[in-house]
Design a protein around this motif. Sequence first.
Motif, PDB file in Angstrom:
ATOM      1  N   ARG A  40       0.835  -1.208   0.000  1.00  0.00           N
ATOM      2  CA  ARG A  40       0.000   0.000   0.000  1.00  0.00           C
ATOM      3  C   ARG A  40       0.863   1.248   0.000  1.00  0.00           C
ATOM      4  NH1 ARG A  40      -4.958  -0.590   4.059  1.00  0.00           N
ATOM      5  NH2 ARG A  40      -5.894   0.779   2.518  1.00  0.00           N
ATOM      6  N   ARG A  41       0.438   2.247  -0.752  1.00  0.00           N
ATOM      7  CA  ARG A  41       1.134   3.533  -0.829  1.00  0.00           C
ATOM      8  C   ARG A  41       0.789   4.345   0.426  1.00  0.00           C
ATOM      9  NH1 ARG A  41       5.182   4.794  -3.717  1.00  0.00           N
ATOM     10  NH2 ARG A  41       4.191   3.957  -5.567  1.00  0.00           N
ATOM     11  N   GLN A 126      -2.747   6.328   0.414  1.00  0.00           N
ATOM     12  CA  GLN A 126      -3.111   7.129  -0.751  1.00  0.00           C
ATOM     13  C   GLN A 126      -4.589   6.983  -1.103  1.00  0.00           C
ATOM     14  OE1 GLN A 126      -0.984   6.125  -4.353  1.00  0.00           O
ATOM     15  NE2 GLN A 126      -1.030   8.256  -5.020  1.00  0.00           N
ATOM     16  N   ASP A 127      -5.168   5.811  -0.830  1.00  0.00           N
ATOM     17  CA  ASP A 127      -6.585   5.581  -1.165  1.00  0.00           C
ATOM     18  C   ASP A 127      -7.548   6.214  -0.159  1.00  0.00           C
ATOM     19  OD1 ASP A 127      -6.475   3.901   1.055  1.00  0.00           O
ATOM     20  OD2 ASP A 127      -6.640   2.052  -0.110  1.00  0.00           O
ATOM     21  N   GLY A 128      -7.019   6.947   0.842  1.00  0.00           N
ATOM     22  CA  GLY A 128      -7.859   7.618   1.830  1.00  0.00           C
ATOM     23  C   GLY A 128      -8.091   6.827   3.096  1.00  0.00           C
ATOM     24  N   GLU A 129      -7.733   5.561   3.111  1.00  0.00           N
ATOM     25  CA  GLU A 129      -7.901   4.735   4.301  1.00  0.00           C
ATOM     26  C   GLU A 129      -6.717   4.932   5.244  1.00  0.00           C
ATOM     27  OE1 GLU A 129      -8.716   0.637   3.523  1.00  0.00           O
ATOM     28  OE2 GLU A 129     -10.191   1.108   1.962  1.00  0.00           O
ATOM     29  N   SER A 130      -6.901   4.498   6.491  1.00  0.00           N
ATOM     30  CA  SER A 130      -5.818   4.526   7.469  1.00  0.00           C
ATOM     31  C   SER A 130      -5.993   3.345   8.406  1.00  0.00           C
ATOM     32  CB  SER A 130      -5.823   5.842   8.258  1.00  0.00           C
ATOM     33  OG  SER A 130      -7.013   5.947   9.022  1.00  0.00           O
ATOM     34  N   GLU A 131      -4.883   2.941   9.036  1.00  0.00           N
ATOM     35  CA  GLU A 131      -4.959   1.863  10.022  1.00  0.00           C
ATOM     36  C   GLU A 131      -3.757   1.899  10.948  1.00  0.00           C
ATOM     37  OE1 GLU A 131      -5.221  -1.752   7.749  1.00  0.00           O
ATOM     38  OE2 GLU A 131      -3.060  -1.969   7.622  1.00  0.00           O
ATOM     39  N   TRP A 132      -3.994   1.410  12.180  1.00  0.00           N
ATOM     40  CA  TRP A 132      -2.907   1.244  13.132  1.00  0.00           C
ATOM     41  C   TRP A 132      -2.103   0.027  12.718  1.00  0.00           C
ATOM     42  CZ3 TRP A 132      -1.731   4.968  16.390  1.00  0.00           C
ATOM     43  CH2 TRP A 132      -2.714   5.877  16.746  1.00  0.00           C
TER      44      TRP A 132
END
Length: 151
Positions: A40-41, A126-132
């Motif tokens: 993932r970018r 880059q796709d707008g998602e986030s995660e710990w």
Amino acid sequence: MFELTTQPIQEHELRSSMVNSECGGFVSFEGWVRDWNEGRRVNKLHYEAYEALALSEGQRIMDEALKQYPIRNLCSIHRLGELEVCDVAVWVGATGRHRAESFAACRFAIDQIKARVPIWKKEFYQDGESEWVGCPACVNHGHSSATIFAQ
């Protein structure tokens, strides 16, 4: 010495503070924010810590390394807050009479910091998602990692 900071890490100042005429070896490690992780970018990171415990455990690691390796000085600093790609997230420096002990102490310190110090990383993609990353409790509870750790 182990520190946390929300300011950019000044690698050159840290290196200069460690110069010692008794030492022939200096080794440093810089952990940078990279733009790609597990397919993932990555656009940026956010670091949080349980600060009181992070500081005490980080210092414990520095003390252990100073006892275990014949080095003269060891220090580390870790960023908290929002970091951009290519920012320095963590810095470790070790000085010793010879390179071997400086390399070994620096490696020990960064490995132990990553394994034991309660600092958590959230990646923004880059796709707008986030995660710990590497914090299942953070994901499962849906709120601040520092709050989770304190429970």
